[in-house]
Design an enzyme around this catalytic site. Structure first.
Site, PDB file in Angstrom:
ATOM      1  N   SER A  95       0.161   7.661   1.160  1.00  0.00           N
ATOM      2  CA  SER A  95      -0.531   8.823   1.726  1.00  0.00           C
ATOM      3  C   SER A  95       0.047   9.268   3.061  1.00  0.00           C
ATOM      4  O   SER A  95      -0.247  10.366   3.528  1.00  0.00           O
ATOM      5  CB  SER A  95      -2.033   8.577   1.844  1.00  0.00           C
ATOM      6  N   THR A 118      -5.199   5.137   1.575  1.00  0.00           N
ATOM      7  CA  THR A 118      -6.308   5.188   2.540  1.00  0.00           C
ATOM      8  C   THR A 118      -5.895   5.776   3.887  1.00  0.00           C
ATOM      9  O   THR A 118      -6.735   6.288   4.618  1.00  0.00           O
ATOM     10  CB  THR A 118      -6.886   3.774   2.779  1.00  0.00           C
ATOM     11  N   ASP A 119      -4.598   5.713   4.199  1.00  0.00           N
ATOM     12  CA  ASP A 119      -4.197   6.057   5.577  1.00  0.00           C
ATOM     13  C   ASP A 119      -4.514   7.500   5.965  1.00  0.00           C
ATOM     14  O   ASP A 119      -4.892   7.766   7.100  1.00  0.00           O
ATOM     15  CB  ASP A 119      -2.694   5.775   5.774  1.00  0.00           C
ATOM     16  N   THR A 162      -1.939   2.458  -1.771  1.00  0.00           N
ATOM     17  CA  THR A 162      -1.868   1.007  -1.985  1.00  0.00           C
ATOM     18  C   THR A 162      -2.400   0.614  -3.348  1.00  0.00           C
ATOM     19  O   THR A 162      -1.868  -0.283  -4.005  1.00  0.00           O
ATOM     20  CB  THR A 162      -2.688   0.284  -0.890  1.00  0.00           C
TER      21      THR A 162
HETATM   22  N1  ASP Z   1      -0.076   3.086   3.176  1.00  0.00           N
HETATM   23  C1  ASP Z   1      -1.113   3.166   2.162  1.00  0.00           C
HETATM   24  C2  ASP Z   1      -1.408   4.635   1.908  1.00  0.00           C
HETATM   25  O1  ASP Z   1      -2.115   5.241   2.648  1.00  0.00           O
HETATM   26  C3  ASP Z   1      -2.328   2.450   2.606  1.00  0.00           C
HETATM   27  C4  ASP Z   1      -3.443   2.395   1.594  1.00  0.00           C
HETATM   28  O2  ASP Z   1      -3.469   3.086   0.599  1.00  0.00           O
HETATM   29  O3  ASP Z   1      -4.381   1.602   1.833  1.00  0.00           O
HETATM   30  O4  ASP Z   1      -0.901   5.182   0.967  1.00  0.00           O
END
Ligand code: ASP
Length: 336
Positions: free
Chosen positions: A54, A85-86, A12
């Site tokens: 991710s 973050t995922d 993100t």
């Molecule tokens: N979908 C995103 C990822 O994990 C979520 C994030 O980065 O917060 O790449």
């Protein structure tokens, strides 16, 4: 001035809204524009390694990231990795196992909102990650919401909140207060940081995670065996229970372990330890030859099993590896 390698992998933090929703598309050169002040404090080298959400980061990417970190260790005081973050907790746990003996800081971070959004948490998280390197917080960690979490203890617990990660069954490694970063672990001296790191990046991809529900059909285990999985993690109930009345999982389970499949049982509960010795629904699992995960997070169990099966094909050796604490991932270790 500390020298830091900044590796970007997407997420993100580097995302923009496109026709199909948010997707990583901000190049590193543009990311840096939002981080003024950073280059005045640190000597930074940058490397755009990947640009993926991710959800798309898997075993190949873990190996790529581990090698990029390993190759850089001698030249920098630490490494900061931006990551979605995922699945960040999985990557952090896997890097913790792959980079054996690591004492320099390798800090993953990301954000819940893109760096271009005026309300973003990206700047705060990246500065926290660099502060963790500056303080020398050892090993792989995640910097998020002003806290530093051991890579093998982090779990993503929120989809929207800025306090998206928790340190499960372990204290934070550090926290930012009004007077700066407070490490809560001993910071290694420079000589210790320069000790050689061993890269152990062979892993097994044939690992499955099964979350039980009341009445799970036991033939799922037979199906997994027929699919040639070498390792199965079972998220069992509470302290580690599995059903054997009417829907009896135990026979299939025993067949699996007797066939040499390593089965590790952890809890569906986020906090505290599993303990298969307490209830009959647990002791019967031990009789079937399963390995107890004790207080490890599911992310740590899955990655440790993939990693262990990459080191050895001997189920007894896998059992021994699970009893060994490599990076703080497990509190309960018995007679190793
Ligand atoms: N979908 C995103 C990822 O994990 C979520 C994030 O980065 O917060 O790449």
């Amino acid at each position: 001035m500390k020298s830091v390698l900044l590796i970007t992998t997407g997420g993100t933090i580097a995302s923009r809204a496109g026709g199909s929703g948010l997707a990583p598309s901000i190049p590193l050169s543009e990311l840096l524009r939002y981080l003024d002040g950073l280059t005045a404090r640190y000597r930074i080298t940058t490397r755009e390694l990947l640009n993926l959400d991710s959800s798309n980061i898997q075993a190949d990417e873990w190996i790529l990231i581990a090698r990029a970190v390993y190759d850089a260790l001698n030249d920098y005081d630490g490494v900061v990795i931006t990551h979605g973050t995922d699945t960040m907790a999985y990557t952090a746990a896997m890097l913790s196992f792959m980079l054996q003996g690591l004492r320099k800081p390798v800090v993953l971070t990301g954000s819940q909102m893109p760096i271009e959004d005026p309300l973003t948490d990206a700047r705060n998280n990246i500065f926290t990650a660099f502060a963790a390197v500056e303080c020398g917080i050892p090993g792989v960690s995640i910097a998020f919401d002003r806290k530093i979490i051991a890579g093998c203890r982090a779990v993503k617990v929120r989809t929207m909140g800025f306090d998206a990660f928790q340190s499960v069954n372990a204290d934070y490694l550090g926290e930012v207060f009004a007077d700066g970063m407070h490490p809560s672990v001993p910071v290694p001296d420079p000589a210790e940081c320069c000790r050689p790191v061993i890269l152990k990046d062979s892993i097994c991809r044939e690992v499955f995670l099964l979350k039980l529900i009341p009445g799970t059909d036991p033939s799922v285990l037979l199906m997994l065996r027929n699919m040639n999985y070498r390792g199965i993690v079972i998220e069992a109930f509470g302290a580690g229970g599995m059903q054997f009345v009417r829907t009896n999982m135990l026979d299939q389970l025993k067949d699996l372990t007797e066939a040499g499949v390593s089965v590790v049982v952890c809890s569906q509960c986020l906090y505290d330890t599993s303990d298969l010795t307490i209830y009959e629904v647990g002791t019967r699992l031990l009789d079937c030859g399963v390995i107890s995960a004790w207080d490890m997070t599911t992310e740590a169990v899955v990655t440790k099993l993939m990693w262990a099966l990459g080191q050895s094909e001997d189920p007894e050796e896998i059992r021994r590896i699970f009893r060994t604490n490599y990076c703080g991932e497990i509190s309960h270790t018995d007679s190793v």
